[in-house]
Design a protein around this motif. Structure first.
Motif, PDB file in Angstrom:
ATOM      1  N   PHE A  40      -9.968   0.017  38.526  1.00  0.00           N
ATOM      2  CA  PHE A  40     -10.928   1.054  38.908  1.00  0.00           C
ATOM      3  C   PHE A  40     -11.338   0.928  40.375  1.00  0.00           C
ATOM      4  O   PHE A  40     -12.137   0.078  40.730  1.00  0.00           O
ATOM      5  CB  PHE A  40     -12.165   1.016  38.007  1.00  0.00           C
ATOM      6  CG  PHE A  40     -13.126   2.151  38.241  1.00  0.00           C
ATOM      7  CD1 PHE A  40     -12.755   3.454  37.971  1.00  0.00           C
ATOM      8  CD2 PHE A  40     -14.396   1.904  38.730  1.00  0.00           C
ATOM      9  CE1 PHE A  40     -13.636   4.499  38.180  1.00  0.00           C
ATOM     10  CE2 PHE A  40     -15.280   2.955  38.942  1.00  0.00           C
ATOM     11  CZ  PHE A  40     -14.906   4.245  38.662  1.00  0.00           C
ATOM     12  N   MET A  41     -10.752   1.763  41.231  1.00  0.00           N
ATOM     13  CA  MET A  41     -11.085   1.836  42.654  1.00  0.00           C
ATOM     14  C   MET A  41     -10.784   0.543  43.418  1.00  0.00           C
ATOM     15  O   MET A  41     -11.268   0.334  44.518  1.00  0.00           O
ATOM     16  CB  MET A  41     -12.560   2.225  42.860  1.00  0.00           C
ATOM     17  CG  MET A  41     -13.010   3.453  42.081  1.00  0.00           C
ATOM     18  SD  MET A  41     -12.110   4.958  42.475  1.00  0.00           S
ATOM     19  CE  MET A  41     -12.900   5.420  43.994  1.00  0.00           C
ATOM     20  N   THR A  42     -10.011  -0.351  42.806  1.00  0.00           N
ATOM     21  CA  THR A  42      -9.652  -1.615  43.433  1.00  0.00           C
ATOM     22  C   THR A  42      -8.447  -2.189  42.702  1.00  0.00           C
ATOM     23  O   THR A  42      -7.987  -1.631  41.715  1.00  0.00           O
ATOM     24  CB  THR A  42     -10.845  -2.596  43.409  1.00  0.00           C
ATOM     25  OG1 THR A  42     -10.570  -3.719  44.244  1.00  0.00           O
ATOM     26  CG2 THR A  42     -11.183  -3.065  41.992  1.00  0.00           C
ATOM     27  N   THR A  43      -7.943  -3.312  43.192  1.00  0.00           N
ATOM     28  CA  THR A  43      -6.917  -4.066  42.481  1.00  0.00           C
ATOM     29  C   THR A  43      -7.293  -5.531  42.607  1.00  0.00           C
ATOM     30  O   THR A  43      -8.116  -5.904  43.446  1.00  0.00           O
ATOM     31  CB  THR A  43      -5.513  -3.867  43.103  1.00  0.00           C
ATOM     32  OG1 THR A  43      -5.499  -4.474  44.404  1.00  0.00           O
ATOM     33  CG2 THR A  43      -5.131  -2.400  43.207  1.00  0.00           C
ATOM     34  N   GLU A  44      -6.702  -6.372  41.788  1.00  0.00           N
ATOM     35  CA  GLU A  44      -7.022  -7.800  41.893  1.00  0.00           C
ATOM     36  C   GLU A  44      -6.669  -8.328  43.280  1.00  0.00           C
ATOM     37  O   GLU A  44      -7.354  -9.199  43.805  1.00  0.00           O
ATOM     38  CB  GLU A  44      -6.291  -8.578  40.798  1.00  0.00           C
ATOM     39  CG  GLU A  44      -6.913  -8.341  39.436  1.00  0.00           C
ATOM     40  CD  GLU A  44      -6.443  -9.313  38.384  1.00  0.00           C
ATOM     41  OE1 GLU A  44      -7.252 -10.164  37.981  1.00  0.00           O
ATOM     42  OE2 GLU A  44      -5.272  -9.192  37.988  1.00  0.00           O
ATOM     43  N   ARG A  45      -5.640  -7.773  43.889  1.00  0.00           N
ATOM     44  CA  ARG A  45      -5.197  -8.228  45.210  1.00  0.00           C
ATOM     45  C   ARG A  45      -6.150  -7.787  46.325  1.00  0.00           C
ATOM     46  O   ARG A  45      -6.388  -8.520  47.273  1.00  0.00           O
ATOM     47  CB  ARG A  45      -3.788  -7.689  45.474  1.00  0.00           C
ATOM     48  CG  ARG A  45      -3.108  -8.230  46.706  1.00  0.00           C
ATOM     49  CD  ARG A  45      -1.685  -7.711  46.853  1.00  0.00           C
ATOM     50  NE  ARG A  45      -1.577  -6.259  46.854  1.00  0.00           N
ATOM     51  CZ  ARG A  45      -1.863  -5.485  47.898  1.00  0.00           C
ATOM     52  NH1 ARG A  45      -2.264  -6.004  49.014  1.00  0.00           N
ATOM     53  NH2 ARG A  45      -1.734  -4.173  47.806  1.00  0.00           N
ATOM     54  N   LYS A  69     -10.112  -2.554  56.211  1.00  0.00           N
ATOM     55  CA  LYS A  69     -11.284  -1.701  56.025  1.00  0.00           C
ATOM     56  C   LYS A  69     -11.943  -1.991  54.674  1.00  0.00           C
ATOM     57  O   LYS A  69     -11.290  -2.011  53.645  1.00  0.00           O
ATOM     58  CB  LYS A  69     -10.884  -0.228  56.099  1.00  0.00           C
ATOM     59  CG  LYS A  69     -12.081   0.717  55.999  1.00  0.00           C
ATOM     60  CD  LYS A  69     -11.650   2.166  56.127  1.00  0.00           C
ATOM     61  CE  LYS A  69     -12.757   3.167  56.039  1.00  0.00           C
ATOM     62  NZ  LYS A  69     -13.919   2.868  55.271  1.00  0.00           N
ATOM     63  N   GLU A  70     -13.253  -2.223  54.740  1.00  0.00           N
ATOM     64  CA  GLU A  70     -14.019  -2.505  53.528  1.00  0.00           C
ATOM     65  C   GLU A  70     -14.531  -1.187  52.935  1.00  0.00           C
ATOM     66  O   GLU A  70     -15.179  -0.406  53.618  1.00  0.00           O
ATOM     67  CB  GLU A  70     -15.199  -3.410  53.896  1.00  0.00           C
ATOM     68  CG  GLU A  70     -15.822  -4.084  52.719  1.00  0.00           C
ATOM     69  CD  GLU A  70     -16.827  -5.150  53.136  1.00  0.00           C
ATOM     70  OE1 GLU A  70     -18.021  -4.816  53.220  1.00  0.00           O
ATOM     71  OE2 GLU A  70     -16.409  -6.294  53.373  1.00  0.00           O
ATOM     72  N   ASN A  71     -14.221  -0.954  51.673  1.00  0.00           N
ATOM     73  CA  ASN A  71     -14.681   0.233  50.958  1.00  0.00           C
ATOM     74  C   ASN A  71     -15.630  -0.203  49.855  1.00  0.00           C
ATOM     75  O   ASN A  71     -15.281  -1.057  49.035  1.00  0.00           O
ATOM     76  CB  ASN A  71     -13.499   0.991  50.335  1.00  0.00           C
ATOM     77  CG  ASN A  71     -12.494   1.420  51.380  1.00  0.00           C
ATOM     78  OD1 ASN A  71     -12.827   2.173  52.284  1.00  0.00           O
ATOM     79  ND2 ASN A  71     -11.277   0.923  51.287  1.00  0.00           N
ATOM     80  N   VAL A  72     -16.804   0.402  49.814  1.00  0.00           N
ATOM     81  CA  VAL A  72     -17.800   0.080  48.796  1.00  0.00           C
ATOM     82  C   VAL A  72     -17.901   1.259  47.835  1.00  0.00           C
ATOM     83  O   VAL A  72     -18.034   2.410  48.253  1.00  0.00           O
ATOM     84  CB  VAL A  72     -19.179  -0.205  49.430  1.00  0.00           C
ATOM     85  CG1 VAL A  72     -20.223  -0.481  48.357  1.00  0.00           C
ATOM     86  CG2 VAL A  72     -19.083  -1.364  50.409  1.00  0.00           C
TER      87      VAL A  72
END
Length: 168
Positions: A40-45, A69-72
């Motif tokens: 969800f909106m990310t991956t483990e990597r 780039k950091e996405n919150v």
């Protein structure tokens, strides 16, 4: 009279998916930090951090880093009906102050097959400079690209659920 005829400023998307798992597992995929981190909106990597408090009025925050780039992504769980129904908000603070709404209905279609009905509602403000046609086009582009993005997310969800089933 015409000036009161305001167009709907919301975009609504509805998608349906079938999964070859029990409803409990689909519900967990939306509420369990270990599952969310995988799809969800990310991956483990790419996940930098994830904090999930999956209870009524609980919140979540995901920090994902891609290409430096950091996405919150953050939101809250508005309604939780275990293994059946979820209403949650989703927002990206660096892009907008507003939050969109996600509604997930989960039910067993037949033994071992779960149907998920996903509804997404986003507020698209109308800029004064846009004509009605331009505004409709902007909403259509937002709808199509967002629906495509969620379809890709659900492909990842499918893979995550299948991998979990193989391990079980």
């Amino acid at each position: 009279m015409g000036r009161y005829n305001v167009e709907n400023e919301y975009v609504e998307i509805q998608l349906e998916r079938l999964f070859k798992v029990e409803p409990e597992l689909v519900y967990q995929a939306w509420t369990d930090q270990r599952f969310l981190k995988q799809w969800f909106m990310t991956t483990e990597r790419t996940n930098k951090s994830i904090d999930v408090n999956a209870e009524q009025n609980g919140s979540y925050e995901i920090v994902d880093v891609r290409k430096g780039k950091e996405n919150v992504v953050r939101g809250s769980y508005v309604t939780l009906d275990t293994n059946a129904y979820i209403v949650m908000t989703i927002g990206m603070p660096e892009l907008s102050d507003s939050e969109d709404t996600i509604e997930i209905e989960i039910f067993e279609r037949e033994p071992g097959i779960t149907q998920m009905i996903f509804s997404y509602t986003a507020y698209i403000p109308r800029e004064r400079r846009l004509t009605s046609l331009e505004y409709k086009q902007k909403k259509k582009e937002y709808h199509d690209s967002t629906a495509h993005g969620f379809e890709m997310l659900f492909d990842k969800l499918q893979t995550t659920l299948e991998e979990h089933e193989e391990e079980a």
